[in-house]
Design an enzyme around this catalytic site. Structure first.
Site, mmCIF file in Angstrom:
data_model
loop_
_atom_site.group_PDB
_atom_site.id
_atom_site.type_symbol
_atom_site.label_atom_id
_atom_site.label_comp_id
_atom_site.label_asym_id
_atom_site.label_seq_id
_atom_site.Cartn_x
_atom_site.Cartn_y
_atom_site.Cartn_z
ATOM 1 N N HIS A 188 -18.410 55.391 -21.410
ATOM 2 C CA HIS A 188 -19.697 56.033 -21.680
ATOM 3 C C HIS A 188 -20.768 54.992 -21.998
ATOM 4 O O HIS A 188 -21.939 55.159 -21.639
ATOM 5 C CB HIS A 188 -19.571 57.015 -22.849
ATOM 6 C CG HIS A 188 -18.930 58.312 -22.455
ATOM 7 N ND1 HIS A 188 -19.214 58.950 -21.274
ATOM 8 C CD2 HIS A 188 -18.040 59.099 -23.099
ATOM 9 C CE1 HIS A 188 -18.524 60.076 -21.207
ATOM 10 N NE2 HIS A 188 -17.806 60.182 -22.296
ATOM 11 N N ARG A 295 -15.919 67.101 -8.258
ATOM 12 C CA ARG A 295 -14.498 67.108 -8.636
ATOM 13 C C ARG A 295 -14.332 67.779 -10.001
ATOM 14 O O ARG A 295 -14.492 67.144 -11.048
ATOM 15 C CB ARG A 295 -13.957 65.673 -8.681
ATOM 16 C CG ARG A 295 -14.025 64.947 -7.347
ATOM 17 C CD ARG A 295 -13.426 63.560 -7.451
ATOM 18 N NE ARG A 295 -13.542 62.818 -6.226
ATOM 19 C CZ ARG A 295 -12.693 62.884 -5.201
ATOM 20 N NH1 ARG A 295 -11.655 63.703 -5.285
ATOM 21 N NH2 ARG A 295 -12.869 62.167 -4.119
ATOM 22 N N GLU A 423 -6.770 66.475 3.952
ATOM 23 C CA GLU A 423 -6.313 65.210 3.363
ATOM 24 C C GLU A 423 -4.806 65.040 3.458
ATOM 25 O O GLU A 423 -4.230 64.174 2.790
ATOM 26 C CB GLU A 423 -6.785 65.104 1.902
ATOM 27 C CG GLU A 423 -6.446 66.308 1.054
ATOM 28 C CD GLU A 423 -7.134 66.292 -0.300
ATOM 29 O OE1 GLU A 423 -7.427 65.194 -0.811
ATOM 30 O OE2 GLU A 423 -7.365 67.380 -0.855
ATOM 31 N N ASN A 446 -9.104 59.345 1.161
ATOM 32 C CA ASN A 446 -8.335 58.578 0.166
ATOM 33 C C ASN A 446 -6.865 58.982 0.196
ATOM 34 O O ASN A 446 -5.970 58.141 0.335
ATOM 35 C CB ASN A 446 -8.902 58.793 -1.239
ATOM 36 C CG ASN A 446 -10.293 58.230 -1.400
ATOM 37 O OD1 ASN A 446 -10.832 57.627 -0.481
ATOM 38 N ND2 ASN A 446 -10.890 58.429 -2.557
ATOM 39 N N ASP A 447 -6.592 60.280 0.073
ATOM 40 C CA ASP A 447 -5.199 60.742 0.105
ATOM 41 C C ASP A 447 -4.645 60.733 1.522
ATOM 42 O O ASP A 447 -3.461 60.450 1.721
ATOM 43 C CB ASP A 447 -5.095 62.149 -0.493
ATOM 44 C CG ASP A 447 -4.951 62.120 -2.009
ATOM 45 O OD1 ASP A 447 -4.096 61.367 -2.503
ATOM 46 O OD2 ASP A 447 -5.687 62.840 -2.703
ATOM 47 N N ARG A 457 -2.411 53.530 -2.422
ATOM 48 C CA ARG A 457 -3.677 52.800 -2.267
ATOM 49 C C ARG A 457 -3.879 51.757 -3.362
ATOM 50 O O ARG A 457 -4.723 50.874 -3.230
ATOM 51 C CB ARG A 457 -4.858 53.781 -2.268
ATOM 52 C CG ARG A 457 -4.860 54.696 -1.086
ATOM 53 C CD ARG A 457 -6.009 55.672 -1.114
ATOM 54 N NE ARG A 457 -7.260 55.032 -0.732
ATOM 55 C CZ ARG A 457 -8.265 54.783 -1.548
ATOM 56 N NH1 ARG A 457 -8.177 55.099 -2.817
ATOM 57 N NH2 ARG A 457 -9.376 54.221 -1.113
ATOM 58 N N CYS A 494 -15.507 62.815 2.749
ATOM 59 C CA CYS A 494 -15.883 62.595 1.345
ATOM 60 C C CYS A 494 -15.002 61.551 0.674
ATOM 61 O O CYS A 494 -15.024 61.411 -0.544
ATOM 62 C CB CYS A 494 -15.849 63.907 0.566
ATOM 63 S SG CYS A 494 -14.235 64.711 0.557
#
Length: 548
Positions: A188, A295, A423, A446-447, A457, A494
């Site tokens: 943060h 997400r 995916e 990604n997946d 990955r 994406c």
């Protein structure tokens, strides 16, 4: 001259004097108390005082950095009132008869260590929030005053790590930059520094020594390097870099409001991937054409239970209102892999990456899934909502969701689009069938890469073994796009590779309709698109020969 390397948080250059900040260390003794009820009252009083303080910090942050960043202190309020956190402290005081300060410190240490050991860098960075909240409680229990550094003008703050509340309370007018020995780019504090526009470097290590107090320094937020007493040659190089980067930013800013269109008239949508409110504001600031993937699973972390319907409704409503009529694609929970909140209770999963995740998780946890769907449909009147189902492997999963929506009295096609995240290789190979039952595809590369190449990955040899333009992946993207267009729907990407400008021309050649990227990549990607002419293919032409 001394140079120290770390991780960049915000790309800019700062000049100033190094100012070291050391927070007071509390001396905590482990004591058995004779009156645990009195000790517990001391804790409750401290908790109430801390909640009031956090409310004041929220108001202050909202005025200086906006609603999104101010939510940090709402999260801190939630941490203090978290059932597990509070229960641990209560047990140590009332059942084990320990002093309140020890109960808080011990609980803080346990929770922070648990988060720090998680695989997800996002969750590791939450350990700093637990420490911040606990220090606030300890300060009230021990009756200690807040201590902040006395800042000289043009200060570069150096410390082990900064807590969000410390970052917010410091006099930003005197601060030129932050440099910390530890910390994460996802913390943060890093987010605050970025959105306040203050150059920052984290994780520089033990080389950042107190002996450099008061030294002249330059912080290069582009390369993540701190130069202490830089020589003339280095200063000239940094001045040149600052001028070049400044011109780049100015040129990118001029692209706001422009179309993502090639020199020969081919247009593509560029959307933003977001996790939270901070990134929503960044998406708006960077002129996103919409939200390509929100997400929602990240809402579930740091919580004893899944978010209730009202909490989700207001979160989704905020995203839809912020985008002012632009499309907002919200993914249903993709719980699994490195995204497993405590409230999901997936301890039985032997391999979460290959387990009951995504749409499978949602269909097995019907009450959780229905709560999310109700919140989404309630929010849909505030903008252009599309719902995305992750980790689809078969059309039967889509049909089950649609049947559930009809049973609930919601005709999904009226004003809310329903999409499938492609995916898995199974979804790719049956995308012609799935396309008949949905309104759009999003390709989650990604997946898809992991499952296609059978390689994690995060593995060090991943890039060497599985190049980003591997013919298998490109053929899959081509197949999905062709099947989508044959059925009158759109297909976007994406995954992380969507933001790689070296692949932009290839994606355009493959007829990808939308690229969704982290907000900071939107304008650079727009620049890349506007420089391309598909009538003069070069790189794309060579890579597309792989299909022959």
């Amino acid at each position: 001259m001394i140079s120290i390397k770390g991780r960049s948080v915000f790309g800019s250059i700062a000049r100033g004097k190094l100012t070291f900040y050391h927070r007071d260390e509390f001396i905590i003794n482990k004591i058995k108390v004779s009156d645990p009820e009195l000790e517990y009252k001391k804790y409750v009083k401290a908790k109430n005082a801390a909640l009031v303080e956090l409310g004041e910090l929220y108001d202050r942050a909202r005025l200086s950095v906006g609603e999104g960043d101010a939510q940090i202190f709402v999260i801190h309020q939630m941490l203090i009132t978290d059932e597990q956190y509070d229960s641990s402290i209560r047990t140590k005081i009332l059942d084990e008869h320990f002093n309140a300060d020890y109960a808080v410190a011990s609980t803080s240490r346990s929770f922070a260590e648990m988060l720090a050991q998680m695989d997800s860098e996002y969750m590791q960075s939450r350990a700093a929030d637990v420490k911040d909240v606990s220090n606030r409680l300890l300060r009230h229990i021990l009756n200690c005053a807040d201590k902040l550094p006395i800042l000289r003008e043009n200060a570069i703050i150096c410390t082990g790590d900064l807590m969000p509340s410390e970052t917010m309370l410091m006099d930003k007018a005197k601060i030129k930059g932050f440099c910390t020995r530890s910390g994460s780019v996802n913390s943060h504090t890093a987010i605050l520094a970025k959105n306040l526009g203050i150059p920052a470097i984290v994780n520089v290590g033990a080389e950042l020594s107190d002996e450099y107090e008061g030294k002249e320094a330059v912080l290069d937020g582009y390369s993540g390097t701190l130069y202490i007493e830089p020589d003339e040659h280095t200063l000239r190089q940094l001045e040149y870099k600052e001028a070049v980067e400044g011109r780049k930013k100015e040129l990118l800013t001029r692209l706001k409001g422009r179309k993502n269109i090639t020199r020969d008239g081919h247009e593509i949508k560029i959307y933003a991937n977001i996790l939270n409110s901070e990134e929503l504001e960044s998406a708006v600031k960077n002129d996103a054409g919409g939200i390509g993937l929100f997400r929602t699973e990240f809402m579930c972390f740091d919580r004893p239970a899944f978010p209730d319907e009202d909490f989700q409704f207001y979160t989704y409503r905020k995203a839809l209102e912020a985008m002012e009529g632009k499309e907002v694609i919200i993914g249903t929970y993709d719980i699994g892999a490195d995204k497993i909140p405590d409230c999901a209770d997936m301890s039985a999963e032997r391999n979460p990456s290959m387990g009951c995740r995504g749409i499978r998780f949602c269909l097995e946890r019907e009450s959780i899934f229905k709560t999310q769907l109700r919140a989404l449909y309630r929010a849909s009147v505030y903008g252009q909502l599309s719902i995305l189902l992750p980790m689809v492997i078969d059309v039967s999963e889509i049909l089950r969701v649609k049947a559930e929506l009809i049973k609930e009295g919601r005709k999904f096609a009226d004003n809310v689009k329903l999409g499938a995240m492609i995916e898995t290789p199974a979804a790719v190979m049956t995308s012609d069938i799935i396309a008949k039952e949905v309104d759009f595809f999003n390709i989650g590369t990604n997946d898809l890469e992991q499952f296609t190449f059978a390689l994690d990955r995060q593995n060090p040899c991943y890039d060497r073994v599985s190049p980003k333009n591997h013919r298998a992946l490109l053929r899959m993207i081509k197949m999905v796009c062709d099947n989508a267009h044959a059925n009158g729907i759109k297909a976007g990407i994406c995954g992380e590779i969507a933001g790689d400008p070296t692949l932009t021309e290839i994606f355009l050649e493959l007829d990808v309709d939308m690229l969704s990227v982290v907000p900071s990549r939107i304008l650079p990607l727009r620049k890349a698109v506007r420089s391309i002419s598909l009538k003069e293919p070069k790189k794309a032409e060579n890579d597309l020969k792989l299909f022959l």
